[in-house]
Design a protein around this motif. Structure first.
Motif, PDB file in Angstrom:
ATOM      1  N   UNK A   1       1.510  33.419   0.988  1.00 40.19           N
ATOM      2  CA  UNK A   1       2.038  32.683  -0.159  1.00 40.19           C
ATOM      3  C   UNK A   1       2.890  31.516   0.302  1.00 40.19           C
ATOM      4  N   UNK A   2       3.721  31.733   1.286  1.00 39.50           N
ATOM      5  CA  UNK A   2       4.583  30.648   1.770  1.00 39.50           C
ATOM      6  C   UNK A   2       3.792  29.552   2.469  1.00 39.50           C
ATOM      7  N   UNK A   3       2.730  29.921   3.154  1.00 37.00           N
ATOM      8  CA  UNK A   3       1.897  28.908   3.790  1.00 37.00           C
ATOM      9  C   UNK A   3       1.282  27.975   2.758  1.00 37.00           C
ATOM     10  N   UNK A   4       0.909  28.526   1.604  1.00 43.50           N
ATOM     11  CA  UNK A   4       0.285  27.726   0.557  1.00 43.50           C
ATOM     12  C   UNK A   4       1.296  27.002  -0.317  1.00 43.50           C
ATOM     13  N   UNK A   5       2.399  27.685  -0.674  1.00 45.45           N
ATOM     14  CA  UNK A   5       3.289  27.189  -1.713  1.00 45.45           C
ATOM     15  C   UNK A   5       4.678  26.829  -1.220  1.00 45.45           C
ATOM     16  N   UNK A   6       4.968  27.065   0.066  1.00 44.34           N
ATOM     17  CA  UNK A   6       6.279  26.754   0.604  1.00 44.34           C
ATOM     18  C   UNK A   6       7.200  27.955   0.576  1.00 44.34           C
ATOM     19  N   UNK A   7       8.302  27.881   1.321  1.00 42.30           N
ATOM     20  CA  UNK A   7       9.235  29.010   1.387  1.00 42.30           C
ATOM     21  C   UNK A   7       9.871  29.292   0.035  1.00 42.30           C
ATOM     22  N   UNK A   8      10.233  28.251  -0.681  1.00 46.07           N
ATOM     23  CA  UNK A   8      10.801  28.429  -2.024  1.00 46.07           C
ATOM     24  C   UNK A   8       9.660  28.301  -3.028  1.00 46.07           C
ATOM     25  N   UNK A   9       8.811  29.328  -3.083  1.00 48.43           N
ATOM     26  CA  UNK A   9       7.597  29.255  -3.892  1.00 48.43           C
ATOM     27  C   UNK A   9       7.859  29.504  -5.370  1.00 48.43           C
TER      28      UNK A   9
ATOM     29  N   UNK B   1      -9.451  32.218  -6.664  1.00 44.91           N
ATOM     30  CA  UNK B   1      -9.616  31.227  -7.729  1.00 44.91           C
ATOM     31  C   UNK B   1      -8.266  30.598  -8.083  1.00 44.91           C
ATOM     32  N   UNK B   2      -7.241  31.422  -8.173  1.00 44.53           N
ATOM     33  CA  UNK B   2      -5.914  30.908  -8.526  1.00 44.53           C
ATOM     34  C   UNK B   2      -5.329  30.056  -7.411  1.00 44.53           C
ATOM     35  N   UNK B   3      -5.555  30.428  -6.180  1.00 45.32           N
ATOM     36  CA  UNK B   3      -5.065  29.615  -5.068  1.00 45.32           C
ATOM     37  C   UNK B   3      -5.764  28.260  -5.039  1.00 45.32           C
TER      38      UNK B   3
END
Length: 362
Positions: free
Chosen positions: A306-314, A237-239
């Motif tokens: 997490x990085x796939x969704x939000x980038x390396x600097x998440x 849900x949060x993603x």
């Protein structure tokens, strides 16, 4: 082993051997914040704030808020709750500190809604007419949850009855609830919980039907099956919420005394650069070693996802990567009748910090 001792032990192998003040400069300053993975390198001295002799001290957020907003806060740099700062700035004329775009604590908040198991509350709309318990109505987390629930699910704050608990099961970590976390706007129904009962005890006793709370309620942590999350698969849900909105809710932010910043105009950028480097150092540790030191068996997969969704600097610092998130909370506060006016990024952050940016890789 408590968290502080664990991190000191971990630091012996990864960082400097002891927790110490940075001895790289001349300006003595005191910094109050939590000891976190992204601040560890500052506490142990392996990253220094250039030009300073900085002493880092741990504090609880409620206590740090109260010290700053009461005028007794002498720390040149301090961690603060974002929404309490907003209310102090908008409603009380508070100007002792200005914000820096260093966001030390962020959490998606769908995970922070709990209900009585078997009560028939399966979606946010089922909360209409119900009683919701909380420890601090105007805390940052509660303001986020109410805003998200109204915007995403149509549940308005005035559609429910609110009960304020007289005890908080997370008080040992969060400190005493500050005055800015206890403001009640007009147009909603609020009652006080029974003396001595914390928020999870209110739920278990049937005094409330649900909880909105930043910390996981004590009874849930202890495995009491009478308490359940409203969103059992909160991760998905949060993603989905992040993919839709681009918002990664901010809870805590770093602030600098305005008089100190004016007297030492180089200091704010030095603080930003040091906190950014400490965070990037934590990223590198996550890549190299945390898969081994953390007990979670699929830690590396979670980091990759997490990085796939939000980038390396998440966990980005700086204004522009966070402007949408900041302006969303500013709007929620005003719409909920908490801030007297709609705040702006430009008035709440130290002016020169509006242009601070991070390196993409370190």
């Amino acid at each position: 082993m408590d968290r502080r001792l664990f991190l000191q032990t971990l630091a012996a192998g990864l960082y400097a051997p002891t927790l110490a003040s940075a001895q790289s400069g001349e300006l003595p300053i005191t910094v109050s914040s939590y000891l976190l993975d992204r601040t560890q390198a500052l506490f142990d001295g392996s990253v220094a704030i250039e030009g300073t002799d900085a002493e880092f001290v741990q504090g609880a957020i409620g206590d740090m808020n109260t010290a700053a907003f009461s005028g007794t806060g002498g720390n040149e740099i301090t961690e603060l709750g974002l929404h309490p700062f907003m209310l102090a700035h908008a409603n009380e004329g508070f100007r002792d500190y200005a914000l820096l775009p260093i966001f030390l604590l962020r959490q998606f908040r769908h995970k922070s809604v709990f209900v009585r198991a078997g009560a028939g509350i399966e979606k946010p709309q089922d909360l209409v007419g119900k009683r919701i318990g909380t420890a601090g109505y105007s805390s940052t987390s509660l303001t986020w949850i109410r805003g998200i629930f109204e915007e995403e699910y149509g549940l308005r704050p005035q559609d429910v009855e609110w009960m304020i608990s007289n005890a908080d099961s997370s008080a040992a970590v969060a400190g005493a609830v500050s005055a800015q976390e206890s403001q009640i706007p007009a147009g909603i129904t609020v009652t006080q919980g029974k003396p001595g009962l914390d928020e999870s005890e209110l739920l278990l006793s049937g005094e409330v039907d649900a909880l909105f709370h930043a910390a996981t309620p004590a009874a849930f942590v202890e495995g009491d099956t009478r308490i359940a999350r409203l969103f059992p698969d909160f991760r998905s849900v949060e993603q989905a919420y992040f993919e839709k909105t681009g918002v990664f809710p901010i809870m805590h932010v770093l602030a600098i005394r305005r008089d100190t910043a004016a007297e030492h105009p180089w200091l704010a950028k030095a603080v930003f650069d040091a906190y950014s480097e400490a965070k990037f150092k934590a990223y590198r540790t996550k890549d190299r070693l945390t898969w081994a030191t953390d007990m979670l068996p699929w830690y590396s997969q979670e980091l990759d996802n997490t990085r796939q969704l939000m980038g390396r600097n998440f966990y980005p610092y700086g204004i522009e990567p966070n402007r949408t998130t900041l302006e969303t909370l500013f709007r929620y506060s005003y719409e909920q009748g908490l801030a007297d006016r709609l705040l702006t990024v430009e008035e709440t952050f130290l002016p020169e910090s509006l242009e601070f940016t991070e390196a993409t890789e370190r």
